[in-house]
Design an enzyme around this catalytic site. Sequence first.
Site, PDB file in Angstrom:
ATOM      1  CG  ASP A  48      -1.673   1.274   1.456  1.00 17.58           C
ATOM      2  OD1 ASP A  48      -1.644   2.148   0.567  1.00 17.58           O
ATOM      3  OD2 ASP A  48      -2.320   1.402   2.523  1.00 17.58           O
ATOM      4  CE  LYS A 111      -1.861   6.824  -3.403  1.00 14.44           C
ATOM      5  NZ  LYS A 111      -2.334   5.912  -2.354  1.00 14.44           N
ATOM      6  CD  GLU A 211      -5.145   3.449  -2.351  1.00 14.20           C
ATOM      7  OE1 GLU A 211      -6.028   4.195  -1.884  1.00 14.20           O
ATOM      8  OE2 GLU A 211      -4.021   3.844  -2.689  1.00 14.20           O
ATOM      9  CG  ASP A 235      -8.950   5.170   1.918  1.00  9.91           C
ATOM     10  OD1 ASP A 235      -8.521   5.736   2.938  1.00  9.91           O
ATOM     11  OD2 ASP A 235      -8.222   4.560   1.113  1.00  9.91           O
TER      12      ASP A 235
HETATM   13  P1  ADP Z   1      -2.918   7.515   3.820  1.00  6.76           P
HETATM   14  O1  ADP Z   1      -3.790   6.445   3.275  1.00  6.76           O
HETATM   15  O2  ADP Z   1      -3.251   8.872   3.326  1.00  6.76           O
HETATM   16  O3  ADP Z   1      -1.473   7.187   3.693  1.00  6.76           O
HETATM   17  P2  ADP Z   1      -3.496   6.607   6.556  1.00  6.76           P
HETATM   18  O4  ADP Z   1      -4.594   5.691   6.223  1.00  6.76           O
HETATM   19  O5  ADP Z   1      -2.242   6.002   7.028  1.00  6.76           O
HETATM   20  O6  ADP Z   1      -3.211   7.640   5.397  1.00  6.76           O
HETATM   21  O7  ADP Z   1      -4.073   7.622   7.664  1.00  6.76           O
HETATM   22  C1  ADP Z   1      -3.288   8.537   8.311  1.00  6.76           C
HETATM   23  C2  ADP Z   1      -4.150   9.412   9.190  1.00  6.76           C
HETATM   24  O8  ADP Z   1      -4.814   8.606  10.175  1.00  6.76           O
HETATM   25  C3  ADP Z   1      -3.378  10.467   9.921  1.00  6.76           C
HETATM   26  O9  ADP Z   1      -4.038  11.711   9.809  1.00  6.76           O
HETATM   27  C4  ADP Z   1      -3.435   9.977  11.364  1.00  6.76           C
HETATM   28  O10 ADP Z   1      -3.379  11.024  12.288  1.00  6.76           O
HETATM   29  C5  ADP Z   1      -4.775   9.298  11.397  1.00  6.76           C
HETATM   30  N1  ADP Z   1      -4.917   8.381  12.544  1.00  6.76           N
HETATM   31  C6  ADP Z   1      -4.122   7.334  12.858  1.00  6.76           C
HETATM   32  N2  ADP Z   1      -4.550   6.740  13.997  1.00  6.76           N
HETATM   33  C7  ADP Z   1      -5.654   7.422  14.410  1.00  6.76           C
HETATM   34  C8  ADP Z   1      -6.562   7.319  15.530  1.00  6.76           C
HETATM   35  N3  ADP Z   1      -6.406   6.384  16.462  1.00  6.76           N
HETATM   36  N4  ADP Z   1      -7.592   8.177  15.605  1.00  6.76           N
HETATM   37  C9  ADP Z   1      -7.738   9.138  14.680  1.00  6.76           C
HETATM   38  N5  ADP Z   1      -6.935   9.306  13.614  1.00  6.76           N
HETATM   39  C10 ADP Z   1      -5.900   8.468  13.470  1.00  6.76           C
HETATM   40 MG    MG Z   2      -4.435   4.876   2.278  1.00  2.32          MG
END
Ligand code: ADP
Ligand code: MG
Length: 642
Positions: A48, A111, A211, A235
């Site tokens: 991913d 990205k 995804e 998502d």
């Molecule tokens: P991407 O797909 O854009 O790479 P992610 O799916 O990894 O992103 O999501 C990252 C986001 O999730 C960040 O903004 C992070 O702060 C948030 N995040 C991670 N854990 C938590 C949580 N327990 N509660 C709320 N937000 C969270």
């Molecule tokens: Mg993602």
Amino acid sequence: MWSCGLYRLDITNKIHSHEGYMAKISINLKDGTVNKAEKQVTTIVGIDLGTTNSLIAFIKDGEPYAIKDQHGKHTLVPSIIHFDPKGDVIVGEAAKDHLVSNPERTIYSIKRLMGKSFGDVDQFDSFLGYEIIDEDTESLVKIKVDETFYTPTELSSKILQKLKRNAEKELKLEIQKAVITVPAYFNDAQRQATRDAGKLAGLDVLRIINEPTAASLAYGIGINREQSSVVAVYDLGGGTFDVSILEIQSGIFEVLATNGDTFLGGDDFDKVIVQHWMAALDLTEQQIDADKSLGQELRTQAEEAKKQLSSKSVFETTISGKSVSITKETFQSLIKPLVQKSITSCERALADSTLSISDIQEVILVGGSTRVPYVIEQVSAFFNRPAKHQINPDEVVALGAAIQADILAGNRKDMLLLDITPLSLGIETIGGLMDVLIPRNSKIPSALGRQYTTSVDGQTKLKVAVYQGERNLVSDNRKLGEFVLSGIPPMAAGMPKIEIQFLIDADGILRVKAKELRSEVNTEVEIKSTYGISEEDMARMLIDSLQHAEADMQIKVLQEAKNEANGILLASNKFLTQHRDILTDDEFEQTTSLIQSLATHVDSGTKDEINAAMQTLNTYTAPFAEKAMDKTIKAALSGKKI
Ligand code: ADP
Ligand code: MG
């Protein structure tokens, strides 16, 4: 008229399917039979490649799991790349600290720039702390660090390399093959850029998958080919939001609609908390801009607050020695408009899919920000069913990609998706019919040749038009290319023997050769058969062909009857001019009228009417053929000197 005047000539089909080239299983989608060649042990990972975080996953004992970084702590690798002054490249957690201290040498959100031209990204250039180069608006963007220019593909490959190394360390074997996920809304250029990044990182990218498709697979949806389902995948990541409505049938994932906001995510949740505290502490924007470490402290604490409020009702901390707090209720009221925006996107996606809420059978939550209970509540309320969030929303996409990888490795005998031609390949024959040379699901590489002839007297050139798809009429399929075979010596229609060969190599490159066998005139073209076609397009073409199968078959038999009738009309007219003398006036008139009647049916009749008219004409004229034969023999005999 020389274009597409091709008649299929005979049945000398030569099939050479290079068995054993790649050990894979193939499943015939029509009858479900499995062809299993010997199995090869391959390690294929699922990746991913996220805007905020990236992950790599693998199947162990039949279960997917995300691989931890070199410290054995996190599965998430922040998608951040720092170039230190010594020239070292630091990726992930260690690069994160440099975002504030060294913004111009620290690249994030790469990205967003994948497969984009400068013109495309002009509007959000100012959001990024690093420098995007304006060479000319048409070409792909580059990022400048010191005096070096990097493409988004190169930068993404650094993240992929890091993931690859983490996996190799943990699994103690070399990783060569991968499945990489991309958002459903990614276009061809963005998908190609992602594929190239994989290649640059030393990975053989077997598939680029969506995804939401990966997330569905992680929940086991679409694995059983008998089950069909309609799924909404919501998502919400760090900086982007998207929702996709998928229809899954016979193991084929079709994206019915997608919607979203490329500037909505968890970062915005952090921002509203920062603003809330700034107001409480009487801080201005200018003060924050002037004091980088204060800004960083606020942002870090805000993210911590947000995460903790997912399981606690109040969060308390100190900023620059002053205590601040935020309750769950306040947080919810602050993010309410943001979450509402995402729900509006869901409404739009649903409207575009032309489905209603009750048609959605599953709702899946993806992305770290869907941990926020308020988000889970709102999404569940909108779709009127509990949204699935049992699988870690950060990992779910990578886990699904690993399942897809396992399927490609041939470890799941219940699944399709292999190294096969996804759609049939063929050429246009007379009447606009699709004549398939390499059927869908053929193993690659493979080759097939078939002979054709011309439909018009004296034809010296002919156009070979190559198509891809499952429909019987080429106009419903996708044209891959065409070329002209010229220099055929003039011959009567039906005399030339034109061999057309299709050769498809292991990379999916199709070569088409045409050769007139009597004169040895030949030509050849190379066509990239999957160029510019997404998995969704393929899925749509397949589904279309299934839905139109019945109607298409009727069109095909009608066209075949017309083709046959046209051949008979041509021969009959020729006969009438050549052998007028052996027919009585009555016979001539009757034949002419039967020809006329057949011609009328060819224009506007049904298949049965055409066949009946052909039958009548044939029966009536059969004795004349004998007479003509006698005449020819007599002429031959009388001409001979005995
Ligand atoms: P991407 O797909 O854009 O790479 P992610 O799916 O990894 O992103 O999501 C990252 C986001 O999730 C960040 O903004 C992070 O702060 C948030 N995040 C991670 N854990 C938590 C949580 N327990 N509660 C709320 N937000 C969270
Ligand atoms: Mg993602």
